[in-house]
Design a protein around this motif. Sequence first.
Motif, PDB file in Angstrom:
ATOM      1  N   UNK A   1       0.780  -1.191   0.061  1.00  0.00           N
ATOM      2  CA  UNK A   1       0.000  -0.212   0.062  1.00  0.00           C
ATOM      3  C   UNK A   1       0.734   1.384  -0.047  1.00  0.00           C
ATOM      4  N   UNK A   2       1.786   1.076   0.761  1.00  0.00           N
ATOM      5  CA  UNK A   2       2.793   2.501   0.875  1.00  0.00           C
ATOM      6  C   UNK A   2       3.701   2.465  -0.653  1.00  0.00           C
ATOM      7  N   UNK A   3       4.016   1.676  -1.269  1.00  0.00           N
ATOM      8  CA  UNK A   3       4.507   1.670  -2.448  1.00  0.00           C
ATOM      9  C   UNK A   3       3.748   1.995  -3.524  1.00  0.00           C
ATOM     10  N   UNK A   4       2.542   1.558  -3.377  1.00  0.00           N
ATOM     11  CA  UNK A   4       1.742   1.818  -4.484  1.00  0.00           C
ATOM     12  C   UNK A   4       0.934   3.385  -4.290  1.00  0.00           C
ATOM     13  N   UNK A   5       0.991   3.849  -3.054  1.00  0.00           N
ATOM     14  CA  UNK A   5       0.532   5.262  -2.788  1.00  0.00           C
ATOM     15  C   UNK A   5       1.752   6.172  -3.515  1.00  0.00           C
ATOM     16  N   UNK A   6       2.987   5.671  -3.224  1.00  0.00           N
ATOM     17  CA  UNK A   6       4.104   6.519  -4.190  1.00  0.00           C
ATOM     18  C   UNK A   6       4.057   6.549  -5.564  1.00  0.00           C
ATOM     19  N   UNK A   7       3.975   4.955  -5.985  1.00  0.00           N
ATOM     20  CA  UNK A   7       3.810   4.471  -7.462  1.00  0.00           C
ATOM     21  C   UNK A   7       5.070   5.156  -8.130  1.00  0.00           C
TER      22      UNK A   7
ATOM     23  N   UNK B   1       0.908   2.448 -11.955  1.00  0.00           N
ATOM     24  CA  UNK B   1      -0.407   2.663 -11.738  1.00  0.00           C
ATOM     25  C   UNK B   1      -1.308   3.532 -12.253  1.00  0.00           C
ATOM     26  N   UNK B   2      -0.559   4.804 -12.451  1.00  0.00           N
ATOM     27  CA  UNK B   2      -1.260   5.935 -13.085  1.00  0.00           C
ATOM     28  C   UNK B   2      -1.594   5.516 -14.677  1.00  0.00           C
TER      29      UNK B   2
ATOM     30  N   UNK C   1       8.396   4.567   4.565  1.00  0.00           N
ATOM     31  CA  UNK C   1       8.564   2.975   4.874  1.00  0.00           C
ATOM     32  C   UNK C   1       9.357   3.023   6.019  1.00  0.00           C
ATOM     33  N   UNK C   2      10.307   3.931   6.376  1.00  0.00           N
ATOM     34  CA  UNK C   2      11.162   3.822   7.736  1.00  0.00           C
ATOM     35  C   UNK C   2      10.236   4.145   8.739  1.00  0.00           C
TER      36      UNK C   2
END
Length: 140
Positions: free
Chosen positions: A63-69, A74-75, A134-135
Amino acid sequence: LFILTVATLLTCCGTDNKTKMTDQEAQDDFDRQYAESMKDPLFALDIDSVKSEYGDRFMELRTIINHHDPISLLDIGAPEDEYESEVKTIIVQLEDDMTQQKVHDLIYQEFLRWFGDESTTGPKKSYKELAIDIHEWMKK
């Protein structure tokens, strides 16, 4: 796997007949590249086993990685599980005592591993906010 597929498609779809690969040549090239990548123990990890081992943490990191894409996949319509391979290789390497800089280094290295080079991944500095998130997530 995404990179291998794209590379194979680009290789076999040249504009002149001399550079086009036959379907069999393209498949053989893909199979060779895939077999080579499986020598890397991180590539070879079974994603379902990693998901099972990390449970909700796997999905939280996704979810975190997807949020940053980070590569904007994903866009452009990629599925929500597009970055699961990267999640797989990142989550197994995260350690509780990692500094934010180490997390940043790890994330960028894994995106390079999966996507090939900076022309696709973008510059390392563009992963800084993702590394911060992530940290922070790791501390929970």
